[in-house]
Design a protein around this motif. Structure first.
Motif, mmCIF file in Angstrom:
data_model
loop_
_atom_site.group_PDB
_atom_site.id
_atom_site.type_symbol
_atom_site.label_atom_id
_atom_site.label_comp_id
_atom_site.label_asym_id
_atom_site.label_seq_id
_atom_site.Cartn_x
_atom_site.Cartn_y
_atom_site.Cartn_z
ATOM 1 N N TRP A 253 0.886 -1.124 0.000
ATOM 2 C CA TRP A 253 0.030 0.045 -0.072
ATOM 3 C C TRP A 253 0.792 1.124 -0.083
ATOM 4 N N MET A 254 2.003 1.025 0.336
ATOM 5 C CA MET A 254 2.924 2.395 0.228
ATOM 6 C C MET A 254 3.313 2.715 -1.083
ATOM 7 N N MET A 255 3.555 1.621 -2.036
ATOM 8 C CA MET A 255 4.186 1.994 -3.283
ATOM 9 C C MET A 255 3.390 3.064 -3.894
ATOM 10 N N PRO A 256 1.858 3.044 -4.173
ATOM 11 C CA PRO A 256 1.337 4.058 -4.735
ATOM 12 C C PRO A 256 1.746 5.536 -4.072
ATOM 13 N N LEU A 257 2.059 5.559 -2.665
ATOM 14 C CA LEU A 257 2.241 6.996 -2.326
ATOM 15 C C LEU A 257 3.773 7.312 -2.455
ATOM 16 N N LEU A 258 4.649 6.296 -2.673
ATOM 17 C CA LEU A 258 6.163 6.636 -2.787
ATOM 18 C C LEU A 258 6.009 6.944 -4.307
ATOM 19 N N ALA A 259 5.239 6.224 -5.256
ATOM 20 C CA ALA A 259 5.066 6.792 -6.567
ATOM 21 C C ALA A 259 4.620 8.071 -6.817
ATOM 22 N N LEU A 260 3.510 8.403 -6.292
ATOM 23 C CA LEU A 260 2.885 9.619 -6.248
ATOM 24 C C LEU A 260 3.946 11.137 -5.759
ATOM 25 N N ALA A 261 4.880 10.550 -4.787
ATOM 26 C CA ALA A 261 5.655 11.465 -4.282
ATOM 27 C C ALA A 261 6.867 11.705 -5.415
ATOM 28 N N VAL A 262 7.500 10.715 -5.793
ATOM 29 C CA VAL A 262 8.601 10.647 -6.737
ATOM 30 C C VAL A 262 7.966 11.303 -8.072
ATOM 31 N N ALA A 263 6.720 11.246 -8.446
ATOM 32 C CA ALA A 263 6.189 11.765 -9.923
ATOM 33 C C ALA A 263 6.015 13.208 -9.461
ATOM 34 N N ALA A 264 5.334 13.447 -8.324
ATOM 35 C CA ALA A 264 5.181 15.128 -8.118
ATOM 36 C C ALA A 264 6.557 15.785 -8.193
ATOM 37 N N PHE A 265 7.783 15.144 -7.613
ATOM 38 C CA PHE A 265 8.813 15.743 -7.437
ATOM 39 C C PHE A 265 9.481 15.915 -8.760
ATOM 40 N N GLY A 266 9.200 15.024 -9.760
ATOM 41 C CA GLY A 266 9.906 15.161 -11.050
ATOM 42 C C GLY A 266 9.061 16.220 -11.802
ATOM 43 N N ALA A 267 7.723 16.393 -11.588
ATOM 44 C CA ALA A 267 7.087 17.071 -12.269
ATOM 45 C C ALA A 267 7.154 18.650 -11.667
ATOM 46 N N GLY A 268 7.629 18.824 -10.429
ATOM 47 C CA GLY A 268 7.666 19.952 -9.892
ATOM 48 C C GLY A 268 9.166 20.442 -10.292
ATOM 49 N N VAL A 269 10.248 19.904 -10.477
ATOM 50 C CA VAL A 269 11.294 20.013 -11.200
ATOM 51 C C VAL A 269 11.491 20.474 -12.177
ATOM 52 N N PHE A 270 10.451 19.868 -13.135
ATOM 53 C CA PHE A 270 10.255 20.167 -14.561
ATOM 54 C C PHE A 270 9.634 21.735 -14.591
ATOM 55 N N HIS A 271 8.727 22.092 -14.018
ATOM 56 C CA HIS A 271 8.376 23.146 -13.939
ATOM 57 C C HIS A 271 8.887 24.450 -13.357
ATOM 58 N N LEU A 272 10.066 23.988 -12.525
ATOM 59 C CA LEU A 272 10.699 25.196 -12.022
ATOM 60 C C LEU A 272 11.811 25.432 -13.063
ATOM 61 N N GLY A 273 11.981 24.411 -14.009
ATOM 62 C CA GLY A 273 13.129 24.502 -14.966
ATOM 63 C C GLY A 273 12.413 25.254 -16.064
ATOM 64 N N LEU A 274 11.035 25.139 -16.246
ATOM 65 C CA LEU A 274 10.437 25.767 -17.279
ATOM 66 C C LEU A 274 10.467 27.199 -17.091
ATOM 67 N N ARG A 275 10.548 27.899 -15.870
ATOM 68 C CA ARG A 275 10.540 29.177 -15.449
ATOM 69 C C ARG A 275 11.773 29.716 -16.051
ATOM 70 N N ARG A 276 12.725 29.126 -16.412
ATOM 71 C CA ARG A 276 14.139 29.361 -16.655
ATOM 72 C C ARG A 276 14.101 29.489 -18.210
ATOM 73 N N TYR A 277 13.349 28.694 -18.809
ATOM 74 C CA TYR A 277 13.413 28.503 -20.208
ATOM 75 C C TYR A 277 13.194 29.736 -21.199
ATOM 76 N N VAL A 278 14.242 29.884 -21.971
ATOM 77 C CA VAL A 278 14.279 31.207 -22.949
ATOM 78 C C VAL A 278 14.235 30.359 -24.443
ATOM 79 N N SER A 279 13.141 31.036 -25.183
ATOM 80 C CA SER A 279 13.089 30.526 -26.605
ATOM 81 C C SER A 279 14.204 30.830 -27.382
ATOM 82 N N SER A 280 14.583 29.685 -28.131
ATOM 83 C CA SER A 280 15.883 29.759 -28.972
ATOM 84 C C SER A 280 15.568 30.879 -30.200
ATOM 85 N N GLY A 281 14.308 31.051 -30.496
ATOM 86 C CA GLY A 281 14.196 32.081 -31.617
ATOM 87 C C GLY A 281 13.980 31.452 -32.860
ATOM 88 N N THR A 282 14.032 30.075 -32.965
ATOM 89 C CA THR A 282 14.107 29.448 -34.226
ATOM 90 C C THR A 282 12.586 29.025 -34.464
#
Length: 282
Positions: A253-282
């Protein structure tokens, strides 16, 4: 308005629409795969050869009747098969992103296209990069699990099948969260791709019980890069093997909770990085 703010301000409708579009994208990718059936067949053949080599190696290491910290030969085979099922499921949705995100979407600027479409960026990225060829890995893993379970005299009931599916889906989500978190480093470090293969190679360590490794390696694969959460711990729980050598036990029963935590962490890092994204202009 920054790219992150634009994505965050989008209504929930586009995010839910991504789930509704999943069957459509799966059908499209299936059509593509069927156009290149030889690739799938060759990949499946390669998977079979790799599995046979792995079985031969494990058989050579484990003498008849021997065990690795309580893990018998067919226990290790079950672990190998379970790992393939979890990895294959995650690879269908995330592996192409893992390998090509930095070069294709940041350096070449294809991320601009995702920012302009009416879907949240991360779901759109995943939908575009589905690769059904990795189903060969899932099928191979299921076969190995079935054979190992038969040799271990495991009884399959509806509850046990549901437990296995839950564990495998949770493990795949953990892989996915790790992949997304790792590719997000490309927003900060443009040479992140050079680390992809070394990080991926660590996954081979999880084909064997974590208890055979020194404490620092166990900690690395549990807390730093928790690949063990996607293989060893759920397999240990399903087989009912007692924890040894300081390794903890993870209840199903702990696996779904761990999966949710890791998936949320990955998505959170992605959206933090998205703040830094600057268009290449191409």
């Amino acid at each position: 308005m920054s790219s992150m703010e634009a994505d965050a301000s989008a209504p929930h409708g586009p995010r839910m629409r991504a789930l509704a579009l999943l069957p459509v994208f799966l059908a499209l990718h299936l059509k593509v795969m069927l156009q290149y059936r030889a690739d799938f067949v060759m990949g499946a053949v390669g998977q079979v050869i790799y599995t046979l080599l792995s079985v031969a190696f494990i058989g050579a290491v484990m003498m008849p009747g021997a065990a690795l910290d309580g893990w018998r030969f067919w226990d290790v085979m079950f672990l190998l098969g379970f790992g393939d099922v979890a990895f294959g499921l995650s690879a269908v949705f995330f592996f192409r992103v893992f390998l090509s995100f930095e070069s294709a979407y940041i350096i070449q600027g294809r991320l601009d296209q995702l920012l302009l479409q009416p879907l949240a960026v991360l779901p759109a990225l995943i939908l575009r990069n589905i690769d059904l060829n990795h189903l060969a890995v899932v099928i191979k893993g299921v076969v190995v699990v079935a054979v190992a379970a038969h040799m271990l005299d495991l009884a399959w009931s509806a509850a046990r099948v549901a437990e296995f599916v839950l564990l495998a889906a949770s493990a795949a989500a953990i892989y996915g969260g790790l992949y997304i978190g790792f590719v997000s480093l490309g927003f900060w470090f443009r040479r992140r791709a050079s680390l992809a293969r070394p990080v991926l190679s660590l996954n081979y360590l999880t084909q064997y019980p974590l208890t055979i490794y020194p404490g620092p390696v166990q900690a690395l694969l549990t807390f730093v890069l928790p690949l063990g959460l996607a293989t060893f711990y759920p397999a240990q729980s399903f087989l009912g093997i007692a924890a040894t050598n300081g390794v903890a036990e993870v209840a199903p029963w702990m696996m779904p909770l761990l999966a949710l935590a890791v998936a949320a962490f990955g998505a959170g890092v992605f959206h933090l990085g998205l703040r830094r994204y600057v268009s290449s202009g191409t």
